[in-house]
Design a protein around this motif. Sequence first.
Motif, PDB file in Angstrom:
ATOM      1  N   VAL A 149      53.472  55.959  64.733  1.00  0.00           N
ATOM      2  CA  VAL A 149      53.286  55.627  66.140  1.00  0.00           C
ATOM      3  C   VAL A 149      53.841  56.768  66.991  1.00  0.00           C
ATOM      4  O   VAL A 149      54.937  57.266  66.736  1.00  0.00           O
ATOM      5  CB  VAL A 149      54.001  54.296  66.486  1.00  0.00           C
ATOM      6  CG1 VAL A 149      53.941  54.035  67.981  1.00  0.00           C
ATOM      7  CG2 VAL A 149      53.382  53.146  65.713  1.00  0.00           C
ATOM      8  N   GLY A 150      53.046  57.195  67.964  1.00  0.00           N
ATOM      9  CA  GLY A 150      53.474  58.245  68.880  1.00  0.00           C
ATOM     10  C   GLY A 150      53.095  59.652  68.451  1.00  0.00           C
ATOM     11  O   GLY A 150      53.267  60.596  69.216  1.00  0.00           O
ATOM     12  N   LYS A 151      52.564  59.813  67.231  1.00  0.00           N
ATOM     13  CA  LYS A 151      52.155  61.132  66.783  1.00  0.00           C
ATOM     14  C   LYS A 151      50.644  61.295  66.935  1.00  0.00           C
ATOM     15  O   LYS A 151      49.899  60.329  66.910  1.00  0.00           O
ATOM     16  CB  LYS A 151      52.541  61.358  65.318  1.00  0.00           C
ATOM     17  CG  LYS A 151      54.029  61.537  65.103  1.00  0.00           C
ATOM     18  CD  LYS A 151      54.314  61.983  63.692  1.00  0.00           C
ATOM     19  CE  LYS A 151      55.780  62.292  63.509  1.00  0.00           C
ATOM     20  NZ  LYS A 151      56.040  62.780  62.156  1.00  0.00           N
ATOM     21  N   SER A 152      50.218  62.533  67.100  1.00  0.00           N
ATOM     22  CA  SER A 152      48.804  62.847  67.201  1.00  0.00           C
ATOM     23  C   SER A 152      48.189  62.788  65.807  1.00  0.00           C
ATOM     24  O   SER A 152      48.801  63.215  64.836  1.00  0.00           O
ATOM     25  CB  SER A 152      48.631  64.252  67.782  1.00  0.00           C
ATOM     26  OG  SER A 152      47.273  64.569  67.892  1.00  0.00           O
ATOM     27  N   ALA A 153      46.960  62.266  65.740  1.00  0.00           N
ATOM     28  CA  ALA A 153      46.321  62.135  64.433  1.00  0.00           C
ATOM     29  C   ALA A 153      44.887  62.639  64.477  1.00  0.00           C
ATOM     30  O   ALA A 153      44.141  62.323  65.391  1.00  0.00           O
ATOM     31  CB  ALA A 153      46.341  60.678  63.986  1.00  0.00           C
ATOM     32  N   ASP A 154      44.525  63.430  63.476  1.00  0.00           N
ATOM     33  CA  ASP A 154      43.154  63.872  63.280  1.00  0.00           C
ATOM     34  C   ASP A 154      42.749  63.402  61.892  1.00  0.00           C
ATOM     35  O   ASP A 154      43.347  63.818  60.900  1.00  0.00           O
ATOM     36  CB  ASP A 154      43.041  65.395  63.324  1.00  0.00           C
ATOM     37  CG  ASP A 154      43.517  66.006  64.634  1.00  0.00           C
ATOM     38  OD1 ASP A 154      43.587  65.276  65.631  1.00  0.00           O
ATOM     39  OD2 ASP A 154      43.807  67.219  64.634  1.00  0.00           O
ATOM     40  N   PHE A 155      41.752  62.531  61.813  1.00  0.00           N
ATOM     41  CA  PHE A 155      41.264  62.072  60.522  1.00  0.00           C
ATOM     42  C   PHE A 155      39.905  61.424  60.693  1.00  0.00           C
ATOM     43  O   PHE A 155      39.433  61.215  61.804  1.00  0.00           O
ATOM     44  CB  PHE A 155      42.249  61.113  59.842  1.00  0.00           C
ATOM     45  CG  PHE A 155      42.519  59.836  60.605  1.00  0.00           C
ATOM     46  CD1 PHE A 155      41.791  58.685  60.354  1.00  0.00           C
ATOM     47  CD2 PHE A 155      43.526  59.788  61.560  1.00  0.00           C
ATOM     48  CE1 PHE A 155      42.043  57.520  61.054  1.00  0.00           C
ATOM     49  CE2 PHE A 155      43.793  58.622  62.254  1.00  0.00           C
ATOM     50  CZ  PHE A 155      43.043  57.480  62.009  1.00  0.00           C
ATOM     51  N   ILE A 156      39.275  61.146  59.562  1.00  0.00           N
ATOM     52  CA  ILE A 156      37.982  60.470  59.585  1.00  0.00           C
ATOM     53  C   ILE A 156      38.077  59.186  58.768  1.00  0.00           C
ATOM     54  O   ILE A 156      38.908  59.066  57.881  1.00  0.00           O
ATOM     55  CB  ILE A 156      36.846  61.358  59.024  1.00  0.00           C
ATOM     56  CG1 ILE A 156      37.144  61.790  57.591  1.00  0.00           C
ATOM     57  CG2 ILE A 156      36.573  62.531  59.935  1.00  0.00           C
ATOM     58  CD1 ILE A 156      36.010  62.530  56.913  1.00  0.00           C
ATOM     59  N   VAL A 157      37.227  58.234  59.106  1.00  0.00           N
ATOM     60  CA  VAL A 157      37.104  56.992  58.357  1.00  0.00           C
ATOM     61  C   VAL A 157      35.750  57.059  57.651  1.00  0.00           C
ATOM     62  O   VAL A 157      34.726  57.280  58.300  1.00  0.00           O
ATOM     63  CB  VAL A 157      37.163  55.759  59.287  1.00  0.00           C
ATOM     64  CG1 VAL A 157      36.996  54.483  58.483  1.00  0.00           C
ATOM     65  CG2 VAL A 157      38.471  55.752  60.073  1.00  0.00           C
ATOM     66  N   LEU A 158      35.756  56.914  56.339  1.00  0.00           N
ATOM     67  CA  LEU A 158      34.534  56.991  55.545  1.00  0.00           C
ATOM     68  C   LEU A 158      34.079  55.613  55.097  1.00  0.00           C
ATOM     69  O   LEU A 158      34.848  54.658  55.128  1.00  0.00           O
ATOM     70  CB  LEU A 158      34.763  57.876  54.314  1.00  0.00           C
ATOM     71  CG  LEU A 158      35.174  59.318  54.602  1.00  0.00           C
ATOM     72  CD1 LEU A 158      35.524  60.037  53.305  1.00  0.00           C
ATOM     73  CD2 LEU A 158      34.070  60.056  55.343  1.00  0.00           C
ATOM     74  N   ASP A 159      32.848  55.528  54.629  1.00  0.00           N
ATOM     75  CA  ASP A 159      32.290  54.263  54.169  1.00  0.00           C
ATOM     76  C   ASP A 159      32.704  53.920  52.741  1.00  0.00           C
ATOM     77  O   ASP A 159      32.321  52.882  52.228  1.00  0.00           O
ATOM     78  CB  ASP A 159      30.761  54.284  54.270  1.00  0.00           C
ATOM     79  CG  ASP A 159      30.117  55.253  53.304  1.00  0.00           C
ATOM     80  OD1 ASP A 159      30.777  56.239  52.908  1.00  0.00           O
ATOM     81  OD2 ASP A 159      28.949  55.043  52.947  1.00  0.00           O
ATOM     82  N   ARG A 160      33.487  54.785  52.107  1.00  0.00           N
ATOM     83  CA  ARG A 160      33.929  54.527  50.729  1.00  0.00           C
ATOM     84  C   ARG A 160      35.219  55.279  50.438  1.00  0.00           C
ATOM     85  O   ARG A 160      35.558  56.228  51.131  1.00  0.00           O
ATOM     86  CB  ARG A 160      32.846  54.936  49.735  1.00  0.00           C
ATOM     87  CG  ARG A 160      32.568  56.433  49.737  1.00  0.00           C
ATOM     88  CD  ARG A 160      31.292  56.803  49.059  1.00  0.00           C
ATOM     89  NE  ARG A 160      30.192  56.462  49.940  1.00  0.00           N
ATOM     90  CZ  ARG A 160      28.919  56.602  49.647  1.00  0.00           C
ATOM     91  NH1 ARG A 160      28.572  57.065  48.483  1.00  0.00           N
ATOM     92  NH2 ARG A 160      27.992  56.282  50.498  1.00  0.00           N
TER      93      ARG A 160
END
Length: 131
Positions: free
Chosen positions: A78-89
């Motif tokens: 919480v409070g940190k910057s996040a770069d990521f993706i959500v995949l279908d698998r």
Amino acid sequence: MSKPYPKEFRDDVVRVARNREPGVHLKQIAADFGISESCRTNWMKFADVEDGVKPSTTAAESGAKAVGKEGLFGSLEVGKSADFIVLDRNLFAVDPQEIDGAVVLQTIFEGTPDSIWERLGVTVYRDERAR
């Protein structure tokens, strides 16, 4: 250089070591499987981190610390910057031949859903098969 042991073999060694009877020494388990004690130790350490039994520093955390930004990014908190993706698998649970068929369901950039696409002026088309 010797060929690495198969994952199934390493998993078996770790399972036997973790579930050993009282009085059975880890040294004996390594000998029974025909591996060195250091090999067994390393496999158990890796498995403990992989299974969430013990915490470890990720590459992202190390990189953030190296540039003095560990308070801003490097881990999901919480409070940190996040770069990521959500995949279908789950890419770790599918056949390697299926990885290239993975569909990105959502992109999170600097903690905001899909904002990178809007900034780039890209229209995102969602693959309905992934729902």
